[in-house]
Design a protein around this motif. Structure first.
Motif, short mmCIF file in Angstrom:
data_model
loop_
_atom_site.label_atom_id
_atom_site.label_comp_id
_atom_site.label_asym_id
_atom_site.label_seq_id
_atom_site.Cartn_x
_atom_site.Cartn_y
_atom_site.Cartn_z
N PHE A 108 -4.41 0.89 -2.71
CA PHE A 108 -4.32 -0.37 -2.15
C PHE A 108 -3.98 -1.60 -3.04
N GLU A 164 0.46 12.49 0.56
CA GLU A 164 -0.15 13.76 1.10
C GLU A 164 0.43 14.86 0.78
N ASP A 166 -1.43 2.60 -8.29
CA ASP A 166 -0.36 3.53 -7.79
C ASP A 166 0.71 4.17 -9.04
N HIS A 193 -5.12 13.69 0.32
CA HIS A 193 -4.37 12.45 0.71
C HIS A 193 -4.99 11.47 -0.21
N MET A 208 0.66 -1.23 -0.03
CA MET A 208 -0.05 -0.01 0.02
C MET A 208 0.76 1.42 0.00
N GLU A 240 1.03 5.82 0.33
CA GLU A 240 0.00 6.67 0.60
C GLU A 240 0.67 7.86 0.28
N SER A 255 -4.51 7.00 -1.14
CA SER A 255 -3.96 5.77 -0.53
C SER A 255 -4.23 4.87 -1.88
N TYR A 313 -7.91 2.27 -4.81
CA TYR A 313 -7.52 3.45 -4.21
C TYR A 313 -8.58 4.27 -3.47
#
Length: 137
Positions: free
Chosen positions: A102, A5, A107, A98, A1, A3, A100, A79
């Motif tokens: 998954f 931001e 990604d 933000h 995962m 992340e 994320s 996501y």
């Protein structure tokens, strides 16, 4: 995962910033240029990505009382993300976005995600400035 931001200070009241950010009809003005959101039956939306020419089923919710927008994929859970507007006083706001991921297939990598977030926040600030200049503050 993975992340990612990013945050940006904007010279406008939080309500003005949130109103601009939450207006689905104006998303194309500040989202990354290759993403287009089509509203279905809220909270259901479809996100079209120009690069892959694919549509992804997603959900989008705007919580005005919290000045927060949340989104994510519906079926595949690839996501999710959120945008939060906070007042800083003196008529300024801070906007935080933000993301994320998954699923590694969604990604884009740290640099691409960071650049897309920074660009989106910059474009959102430009839209907020245009709107507040037209309405006189």
């Amino acid at each position: 995962m993975a992340e990612y931001e990013r945050s940006r200070t904007m010279p406008a009241l939080p309500e003005q910033v949130f109103e601009q950010a939450a207006d689905v009809g104006r998303f194309d003005a500040w989202l990354p240029g290759e993403l287009h959101v089509h509203v279905e039956q809220p909270p259901a939306v479809t996100v079209h990505e120009d690069q892959t020419d694919r549509d992804t089923a997603a959900q989008l919710r705007a919580e005005r009382d919290q000045m927060r927008i949340e989104w994510g994929t519906r079926e595949q859970g690839g996501y999710a993300g959120w945008l939060q507007v906070a007042g800083l006083g003196s008529g300024a706001s801070e906007v935080t976005v933000h993301l994320s991921f998954f699923d590694d297939r969604h990604d884009p990598g740290e640099r691409a995600a960071r650049d897309a977030l920074d660009s989106s926040l910059r474009r959102l600030e430009e839209q907020v400035r245009l709107r507040t200049d037209r309405t006189g503050g």
